[in-house]
Design an enzyme around this catalytic site. Structure first.
Site, PDB file in Angstrom:
ATOM      1  CE  LYS A  83      -4.368   0.266   2.265  1.00  0.00           C
ATOM      2  NZ  LYS A  83      -4.942   0.119   3.561  1.00  0.00           N
TER       3      LYS A  83
HETATM    4  O1  G3P Z   1      -7.991   0.681   5.395  1.00  0.00           O
HETATM    5  C1  G3P Z   1      -8.365   1.727   4.944  1.00  0.00           C
HETATM    6  C2  G3P Z   1      -9.728   2.305   5.028  1.00  0.00           C
HETATM    7  O2  G3P Z   1     -10.586   1.304   5.060  1.00  0.00           O
HETATM    8  C3  G3P Z   1      -9.952   2.849   6.516  1.00  0.00           C
HETATM    9  O3  G3P Z   1     -11.361   2.974   7.008  1.00  0.00           O
HETATM   10  O4  G3P Z   1     -12.773   3.592   8.697  1.00  0.00           O
HETATM   11  O5  G3P Z   1     -10.283   4.210   9.019  1.00  0.00           O
HETATM   12  O6  G3P Z   1     -11.915   5.442   7.383  1.00  0.00           O
HETATM   13  P1  G3P Z   1     -11.617   4.091   8.311  1.00  0.00           P
END
Ligand code: G3P
Length: 215
Positions: A83
């Site tokens: 990533k």
């Molecule tokens: O892993 C990346 C993403 O899915 C993070 O989500 O909930 O922290 O906005 P969030």
């Protein structure tokens, strides 16, 4: 649509893998920090479960740092996708890593133009964060629609990985739009399975089955 779990919890990943509904895993530094274990150990343990796709994020900020970290992460296991963040340095690193055959998941994508750039440098996945856009009063799913349309227009092979998912309707809409992958927290994936009418229906069937003469 492929279903990924957005977690670094080996226990949760094993549970969903055993149910047969999991296609991959995405992690990020925040999720890894929750586990309280060494990053490499967490990634190795997740990969050992047998998943074909496990995203592990670089934390360097220069192209050189990202490329060095990406090569290291790729060497941990054949399932690792590296990533890289959507920054000028991340784009440069992605082009180098992709050119070497490393599969890159370009993360922190918040616009269709950013997604197009990720595809142009050869990212395997592009990750629009839809929940965080919704939190800002923008419509994250409209971004997914735009990206899917642009990738279709130009036959980009980069897969659209919908991230920052907050609830089952996000998953449903991503599937209707035609996104390739949706990654979600454990509680959202569990909600995909559950329905109260299923539970009520099963309880009634089992109760009525007791009235059927046996033997
Ligand atoms: O892993 C990346 C993403 O899915 C993070 O989500 O909930 O922290 O906005 P969030």
């Amino acid at each position: 649509m492929k279903l990924f779990l957005d977690t670094a919890s080996v226990t949760d990943i094993r549970t969903m893998w055993d149910q047969g509904i999991l296609d991959g895993v995405t992690t990020n530094p925040t999720l890894v920090a929750k586990e309280g274990r060494k990053f490499e150990d967490v990634i190795r343990d997740i990969c050992a479960i047998g998943l074909p796709s496990v995203s592990a994020e670089v934390v360097g900020t220069t192209p050189e740092q990202m490329v060095a970290e990406g090569r290291h992460l790729r060497g941990l296991h054949k399932s690792v996708y590296v990533k890289c963040p959507m920054t000028p340095a991340g784009l440069k690193a992605t082009k180098i890593l992709a050119g070497e055959g490393t599969r890159v998941n370009m993360t922190l994508v918040f616009s269709a133009n950013q997604a197009m750039l990720a595809a142009k440098v050869g990212a395997a996945y592009v990750s629009p964060f839809i929940g965080r856009l919704d939190d800002q009063g923008q419509n994250g799913l409209e971004l997914v629609e735009d990206i899917v349309q642009i990738f279709r227009n130009y036959h980009f092979t980069t897969e659209v990985l919908v991230a920052s998912v907050r609830h089952p309707v996000h998953v449903l809409e991503a599937a209707k739009i035609g996104a390739d992958i949706c990654t979600m927290p454990m509680d959202v994936m569990q909600k995909l399975v559950q329905h109260p009418l299923t539970d009520i229906g099963l309880a009634r069937f089992l109760k009525d089955w007791e009235k059927v003469p046996k033997g």
